[in-house]
Structure formats: C-alpha cells, structure tokens
Enzyme design. Sequence first.
Site, PDB file in Angstrom:
ATOM      1  N   VAL A   1      -3.933   3.597   1.152  1.00 57.29           N
ATOM      2  CA  VAL A   1      -5.000   4.571   0.922  1.00 57.29           C
ATOM      3  C   VAL A   1      -4.475   5.988   1.168  1.00 57.29           C
ATOM      4  CG1 VAL A   1      -7.257   5.343   1.763  1.00 57.29           C
ATOM      5  CG2 VAL A   1      -6.811   2.905   1.477  1.00 57.29           C
TER       6      VAL A   1
ATOM      7  N   SER B   1       6.367   6.655  12.232  1.00 59.50           N
ATOM      8  CA  SER B   1       6.570   7.660  11.176  1.00 59.50           C
ATOM      9  C   SER B   1       6.654   9.083  11.691  1.00 59.50           C
ATOM     10  CB  SER B   1       5.395   7.594  10.184  1.00 59.50           C
ATOM     11  OG  SER B   1       5.213   6.293   9.719  1.00 59.50           O
TER      12      SER B   1
ATOM     13  N   ARG C   1     -18.632   2.224  10.427  1.00 62.04           N
ATOM     14  CA  ARG C   1     -19.536   2.167   9.267  1.00 62.04           C
ATOM     15  C   ARG C   1     -20.971   1.798   9.583  1.00 62.04           C
ATOM     16  NH1 ARG C   1     -15.658  -1.357   5.489  1.00 62.04           N
ATOM     17  NH2 ARG C   1     -14.258   0.300   4.787  1.00 62.04           N
TER      18      ARG C   1
ATOM     19  N   CYS D   1     -14.129  -1.523  -0.039  1.00 64.76           N
ATOM     20  CA  CYS D   1     -13.727  -1.284  -1.430  1.00 64.76           C
ATOM     21  C   CYS D   1     -14.433  -2.199  -2.442  1.00 64.76           C
ATOM     22  CB  CYS D   1     -12.213  -1.408  -1.565  1.00 64.76           C
ATOM     23  SG  CYS D   1     -11.517  -2.833  -0.737  1.00 64.76           S
TER      24      CYS D   1
ATOM     25  N   SER E   1      -3.364  -4.381  -3.568  1.00 69.23           N
ATOM     26  CA  SER E   1      -3.300  -3.093  -2.854  1.00 69.23           C
ATOM     27  C   SER E   1      -4.439  -2.957  -1.860  1.00 69.23           C
ATOM     28  CB  SER E   1      -3.303  -1.919  -3.835  1.00 69.23           C
ATOM     29  OG  SER E   1      -4.503  -1.910  -4.577  1.00 69.23           O
TER      30      SER E   1
ATOM     31  N   GLU F   1     -14.240  -9.976   5.068  1.00 70.01           N
ATOM     32  CA  GLU F   1     -14.704  -9.305   3.839  1.00 70.01           C
ATOM     33  C   GLU F   1     -16.102  -9.763   3.406  1.00 70.01           C
ATOM     34  OE1 GLU F   1     -12.601  -7.077   2.959  1.00 70.01           O
ATOM     35  OE2 GLU F   1     -12.908  -6.549   0.865  1.00 70.01           O
TER      36      GLU F   1
ATOM     37  N   LYS G   1     -18.830  -8.075   5.246  1.00 69.33           N
ATOM     38  CA  LYS G   1     -19.026  -6.670   4.836  1.00 69.33           C
ATOM     39  C   LYS G   1     -19.801  -6.603   3.524  1.00 69.33           C
ATOM     40  CE  LYS G   1     -14.558  -5.398   6.747  1.00 69.33           C
ATOM     41  NZ  LYS G   1     -13.162  -5.217   6.373  1.00 69.33           N
TER      42      LYS G   1
ATOM     43  N   HIS H   1     -10.514  -4.129  -8.291  1.00 68.55           N
ATOM     44  CA  HIS H   1     -11.258  -5.321  -7.872  1.00 68.55           C
ATOM     45  C   HIS H   1     -12.250  -5.731  -8.965  1.00 68.55           C
ATOM     46  CE1 HIS H   1      -9.408  -4.898  -4.077  1.00 68.55           C
ATOM     47  NE2 HIS H   1     -10.420  -4.524  -3.326  1.00 68.55           N
TER      48      HIS H   1
HETATM   49  P1  NAP Z   1      -2.016   0.341   5.242  1.00 65.78           P
HETATM   50  O1  NAP Z   1      -1.330   0.464   3.939  1.00 65.78           O
HETATM   51  O2  NAP Z   1      -1.610  -0.759   6.145  1.00 65.78           O
HETATM   52  O3  NAP Z   1      -1.851   1.758   6.038  1.00 65.78           O
HETATM   53  C1  NAP Z   1      -2.237   1.898   7.370  1.00 65.78           C
HETATM   54  C2  NAP Z   1      -1.933   3.290   7.885  1.00 65.78           C
HETATM   55  O4  NAP Z   1      -2.293   3.320   9.280  1.00 65.78           O
HETATM   56  C3  NAP Z   1      -0.457   3.683   7.796  1.00 65.78           C
HETATM   57  O5  NAP Z   1      -0.348   5.054   7.489  1.00 65.78           O
HETATM   58  C4  NAP Z   1       0.049   3.453   9.236  1.00 65.78           C
HETATM   59  O6  NAP Z   1       1.115   4.315   9.597  1.00 65.78           O
HETATM   60  C5  NAP Z   1      -1.190   3.839  10.019  1.00 65.78           C
HETATM   61  N1  NAP Z   1      -1.153   3.250  11.364  1.00 65.78           N
HETATM   62  C6  NAP Z   1      -0.941   1.941  11.693  1.00 65.78           C
HETATM   63  N2  NAP Z   1      -0.916   1.787  13.043  1.00 65.78           N
HETATM   64  C7  NAP Z   1      -1.094   3.030  13.581  1.00 65.78           C
HETATM   65  C8  NAP Z   1      -1.165   3.538  14.886  1.00 65.78           C
HETATM   66  N3  NAP Z   1      -1.020   2.737  15.960  1.00 65.78           N
HETATM   67  N4  NAP Z   1      -1.362   4.870  15.064  1.00 65.78           N
HETATM   68  C9  NAP Z   1      -1.499   5.690  14.003  1.00 65.78           C
HETATM   69  N5  NAP Z   1      -1.446   5.270  12.709  1.00 65.78           N
HETATM   70  C10 NAP Z   1      -1.244   3.955  12.495  1.00 65.78           C
HETATM   71  O7  NAP Z   1      -3.589   0.182   5.057  1.00 65.78           O
HETATM   72  P2  NAP Z   1      -4.544   0.688   3.839  1.00 65.78           P
HETATM   73  O8  NAP Z   1      -4.705  -0.383   2.838  1.00 65.78           O
HETATM   74  O9  NAP Z   1      -4.079   2.025   3.399  1.00 65.78           O
HETATM   75  O10 NAP Z   1      -5.941   0.781   4.565  1.00 65.78           O
HETATM   76  C11 NAP Z   1      -6.249   1.829   5.461  1.00 65.78           C
HETATM   77  C12 NAP Z   1      -7.703   1.686   5.891  1.00 65.78           C
HETATM   78  O11 NAP Z   1      -8.559   1.825   4.753  1.00 65.78           O
HETATM   79  C13 NAP Z   1      -8.009   0.297   6.494  1.00 65.78           C
HETATM   80  O12 NAP Z   1      -8.931   0.462   7.537  1.00 65.78           O
HETATM   81  C14 NAP Z   1      -8.610  -0.465   5.316  1.00 65.78           C
HETATM   82  O13 NAP Z   1      -9.458  -1.484   5.725  1.00 65.78           O
HETATM   83  C15 NAP Z   1      -9.359   0.640   4.598  1.00 65.78           C
HETATM   84  N6  NAP Z   1      -9.538   0.469   3.156  1.00 65.78           N
HETATM   85  C16 NAP Z   1      -8.503   0.072   2.371  1.00 65.78           C
HETATM   86  C17 NAP Z   1      -8.700  -0.043   1.000  1.00 65.78           C
HETATM   87  C18 NAP Z   1      -7.622  -0.469   0.055  1.00 65.78           C
HETATM   88  O14 NAP Z   1      -7.931  -0.725  -1.140  1.00 65.78           O
HETATM   89  N7  NAP Z   1      -6.362  -0.563   0.496  1.00 65.78           N
HETATM   90  C19 NAP Z   1      -9.942   0.251   0.444  1.00 65.78           C
HETATM   91  C20 NAP Z   1     -10.972   0.646   1.281  1.00 65.78           C
HETATM   92  C21 NAP Z   1     -10.754   0.765   2.625  1.00 65.78           C
HETATM   93  P3  NAP Z   1       2.672   3.816   9.599  1.00 65.78           P
HETATM   94  O15 NAP Z   1       3.134   3.789   8.180  1.00 65.78           O
HETATM   95  O16 NAP Z   1       3.350   4.858  10.414  1.00 65.78           O
HETATM   96  O17 NAP Z   1       2.692   2.458  10.235  1.00 65.78           O
END
Ligand code: NAP
Length: 353
Positions: free
Chosen positions: A22, A47, A116, A152, A182, A205, A208, A245
């Site tokens: 995201v 990071s 939420r 999502c 994704s 899921e 939700k 989706h």
């Molecule tokens: P993701 O790809 O796993 O990314 C997670 C992010 O969180 C990365 O930037 C990671 O940083 C960071 N993070 C992890 N542990 C951390 C910590 N201890 N301290 C600070 N930052 C940390 O996940 P995503 O799919 O983007 O989803 C992110 C959020 O949006 C989730 O809550 C998910 O449920 C929600 N969401 C996702 C989608 C979707 O389609 N993907 C849609 C709606 C909502 P590093 O790279 O440094 O580990």
Amino acid sequence: MSKNISLKKKIPVGILGATGSVGQKFVELLQDHPWFEIRALAASERSSDKTYAEAVHWFMKKPIPPDVEQMRVSACEPDLPCRLVFSGLDSSVAGEIEQRFAENGYVVVSNSKNHRMKGDVPLLVPEINSEHLSIIESQKFGDGVIVTNPNCSVIGLVIALKPLIDRFGLDAVNVVTLQALSGAGYPGVSGLDSLDNVIPYIGGEEDKVETEPLKIFGSFDGEKINNMQIKISAQCNRVPVSDGHVECVSVKLKQKARRDEVITAWNNFAGVPQKLELPMAPLQPIRYYDEKDYPQPRLLRDVDKGMAVSIGRLRECPLFDYKFVILSHNTIRGAAGGAILNAELMLHRGYLS
Ligand code: NAP
C-alpha cells in the site's frame, strides 16, 4: 479543476509503511498530486536510515519517482516534517503507532484495521458516508485525528450496494470474494502456495466483510453512528491475480426491482467527491458492463484511475433477488487511492488547515 480549493503551497505529507504494498501505491499516486506533496517516508527499523531506493522492494509498474528515490526513510516516530500522514502500516503495529501520531497532533489517514470499528473513528467512503467525517470532532487526541478506510474487499462491495439501498432497500447479501495476491502485502503469500492454486482462507477477512458495511451504511445522529441492520454472509478466497478483487454477490432487496432499473441505479450513482470534483474521485464511481464475461481484473482494474467499481453479469438469483459480479482495485480504490480521497474530502471540509 476541483471546486473551491486554491492552495498557495502544496500540503506536506508523510507515508507510514512507505515500503509496503500500500505504501508504494501511495508513493505512486501522490506523484503530481495537485494538493499534497511527499515530505517523509517512514517504515520499520529494517528500513530506517536507508534511502528509499535501498529500503524498498519496488514492484509498481513505473520506476520509483526520482524525487523520492534518494529520500531517507525515517522510523515511525512522530517527528516527521508534515502534519498529515497516510498509513499503510502492518496491522501488528499500526494501532499503537497511529495512536501515537494522533496524540502528537498528526492527522492520520489509515488503511489498517486497528481503529476502524471504534465509535469515534469514521470508516469513510466519501461517496457513501461523508457526513460521518464530523465524528472526528469528538476524538480525544487534541489537535490530532484518525480517519480510516474500509477493508479492500469491503470498499468495492459497499459502493456496489449503496445505490441498491437508496433505491430499493436491502435485506441480505451473500458474497464470495476472489482476492488478489497484492492484498496480502509484500512478500505476502509464497509463490509455491499461490501458483496453480486457490486458498479458501484469509485470516479475519470474512468478519470484516460482514461487519464493516454495517458501520459504513450507519446513520450519524450528530453524536454517534448507528449501524444499519443487513444480514451479510461472506466467504473469502485468495487467487493468483496480481491486483484487483473480484466478488460474486447475491442480494435480497426490500422492494421489487427490474433489471434495467438496477443497472440505471448503478450507472447514475454519484456522491460528494463527484460533486466536489475531488482530484482522486472517479468520474463515474460504478460502471456496469454488458459483456457476458466481464468484469475481469486484468482488463478493468485500472478504469477511471483504478477508482471505479466495475460490475457485470447481473441476473436473477433463484435464492435471493439478483446476483452479479464486481471488481475493484484493492491497492487503489481499496487502499491508497481511497485514503487520498478521504484526505481530499478532509481538506475540503477544513480539517487540514
Ligand atoms: P506490507 O506490504 O506488508 O507493508 C507493511 C509496511 O509496514 C511496510 O512498510 C513495513 O516496513 C511496515 N512495518 C512493518 N513492521 C513495522 C514496524 N514494527 N514498525 C514500523 N513499520 C513497520 O502490507 P500492505 O499490504 O501494504 O498493508 C498495509 C496495511 O494496509 C495493512 O494493515 C493491511 O491490512 C492494509 N490494507 C492492505 C491492502 C492491500 O490491498 N494490500 C488493502 C487495504 C488495506 P518494512 O518494509 O520496513 O518492514
């Protein structure tokens, strides 16, 4: 040109979780945004202090925008040079970090599940419940606030249901989702698990999808949101599609509806973002397709900046009244794009000054 907004300077913004699925979409969508400008990128300790190019495993279609490539990634501490932060944080840490930012005066626009369903936090889809936004005035964070985006799969579903509720009333919904990879973040589901496969389980899921719409469609009485009563049954599956989706939906309506009336209700649907001509708003939030095998993710997920919900295959249902198939882009309409639209509405309503 969006109505009634003229900014002398763009508003600086930060992205929490900027390296994730995201977070990368935020970086992509905020390039050349007319109102917002990226000033801070934050992620985990893994990071922080690296350049964004070193820290991120970039998998968007276009290259990393040059103006963020060399930006240093910060830790998620509330000392970023901006007041507005978009959060794409992993839900294991989002609750606490987002709260800390709000307590320190930041406006947090979040995609994570953690806040939420709290009573004073709007679960915002601006086409549906823009009036819920004013509940942030009852939050206890001082100058800071938290606003959230739905899950999502929920966003596509509620946008498709809203015109049906308004026009015919709605009693019950059965939905089976086919969710893109994704949606599980990066690296997400392993290649060996996902290839040539369907995984009929996505943790948390279904709950939700069955509960968030009730709050989104709830009525706001000036003090609290009163949930709408609709029966929703959801089954959620992970499928080997990159983005987008698909959801197979059956609905039981309160009033009889002709097929052409349903399609007209969808195609004519518009909400506050369209009236205000917000930059991220789709021109037409719902598009119905007559093609017998639409909507398909690869063909339609990017329609109208990835912000439109595509619907097809409307037919009578032997159990309920109608069944149909919907498609929405999970990281755009379902996450970063939806969150940016929320922030645009907040700016319009004077909450970002
Ligand atoms: P993701 O790809 O796993 O990314 C997670 C992010 O969180 C990365 O930037 C990671 O940083 C960071 N993070 C992890 N542990 C951390 C910590 N201890 N301290 C600070 N930052 C940390 O996940 P995503 O799919 O983007 O989803 C992110 C959020 O949006 C989730 O809550 C998910 O449920 C929600 N969401 C996702 C989608 C979707 O389609 N993907 C849609 C709606 C909502 P590093 O790279 O440094 O580990």
